[in-house]
Scaffold this motif. Structure first.
Motif, mmCIF file in Angstrom:
data_model
loop_
_atom_site.group_PDB
_atom_site.id
_atom_site.type_symbol
_atom_site.label_atom_id
_atom_site.label_comp_id
_atom_site.label_asym_id
_atom_site.label_seq_id
_atom_site.Cartn_x
_atom_site.Cartn_y
_atom_site.Cartn_z
ATOM 1 N N GLU A 3 18.256 -11.922 -2.504
ATOM 2 C CA GLU A 3 18.587 -12.921 -3.520
ATOM 3 C C GLU A 3 19.934 -13.582 -3.211
ATOM 4 O O GLU A 3 20.065 -14.798 -3.329
ATOM 5 N N GLU A 6 19.484 -16.090 -0.418
ATOM 6 C CA GLU A 6 18.782 -17.283 -0.894
ATOM 7 C C GLU A 6 19.699 -18.166 -1.744
ATOM 8 O O GLU A 6 19.629 -19.392 -1.681
ATOM 9 N N LYS A 9 21.949 -20.050 0.547
ATOM 10 C CA LYS A 9 21.188 -21.124 1.188
ATOM 11 C C LYS A 9 21.104 -22.376 0.317
ATOM 12 O O LYS A 9 20.992 -23.481 0.828
ATOM 13 N N GLN A 50 13.836 -24.978 -5.735
ATOM 14 C CA GLN A 50 14.145 -23.642 -5.210
ATOM 15 C C GLN A 50 15.167 -22.943 -6.099
ATOM 16 O O GLN A 50 15.072 -21.739 -6.344
ATOM 17 N N LEU A 54 14.677 -19.310 -8.092
ATOM 18 C CA LEU A 54 15.614 -18.189 -8.000
ATOM 19 C C LEU A 54 16.269 -17.867 -9.344
ATOM 20 O O LEU A 54 17.090 -16.965 -9.420
#
Length: 124
Positions: A3, A6, A9, A50, A54
């Motif tokens: 997590e 991500e 990112k 995205q 998340l």
């Protein structure tokens, strides 16, 4: 661990980072972001998809408008997020984006007001 990677990112794309920076302190309508960054609403939605997955960004619909904000629980869980935003606030284009947003929010007749006025005119 995955997590965290991500989330990091999410900041790897400048446009997405600029969008996230704008909604860091304030819930904003899609059209607020569109007007400040001069990008399309569909592009904004694409960049935030995205982040929504998340649970980094919260999305709320209100009639015609979609509002976005950073999930405060994520900032509490991962303290480095606030540090990233604090660092971004010191550099361009993020600094200018925030100044544009502050100026734009003072503008009378922003999206929601405009639509309400159009609806009133249709009734008359």
């Amino acid at each position: 661990m995955i997590e965290v990677v991500e989330i990091i990112k999410l900041f790897s794309n400048e446009t997405r980072a600029r969008i996230l920076f704008l909604i860091w302190n304030k819930e904003l309508c899609n059209c607020d972001i569109e007007n400040v960054l001069k990008i399309s609403q569909s592009n904004i939605s694409k960049h935030l998809r995205q982040a929504e997955f998340l649970n980094f960004v919260e999305k709320r619909k209100d009639s015609y408008w979609t509002y976005y904000k950073i999930n405060p629980q994520m900032c509490e869980k991962y303290k480095f997020i606030e540090e990233i935003f604090n660092e971004l606030s010191k550099i361009e284009p993020f600094k200018s984006d925030f100044e544009k947003l502050e100026e734009y929010l003072k503008t009378p007749g922003r999206c929601k007001t405009e639509v309400k006025n159009e609806e009133k005119n249709e009734i008359l």
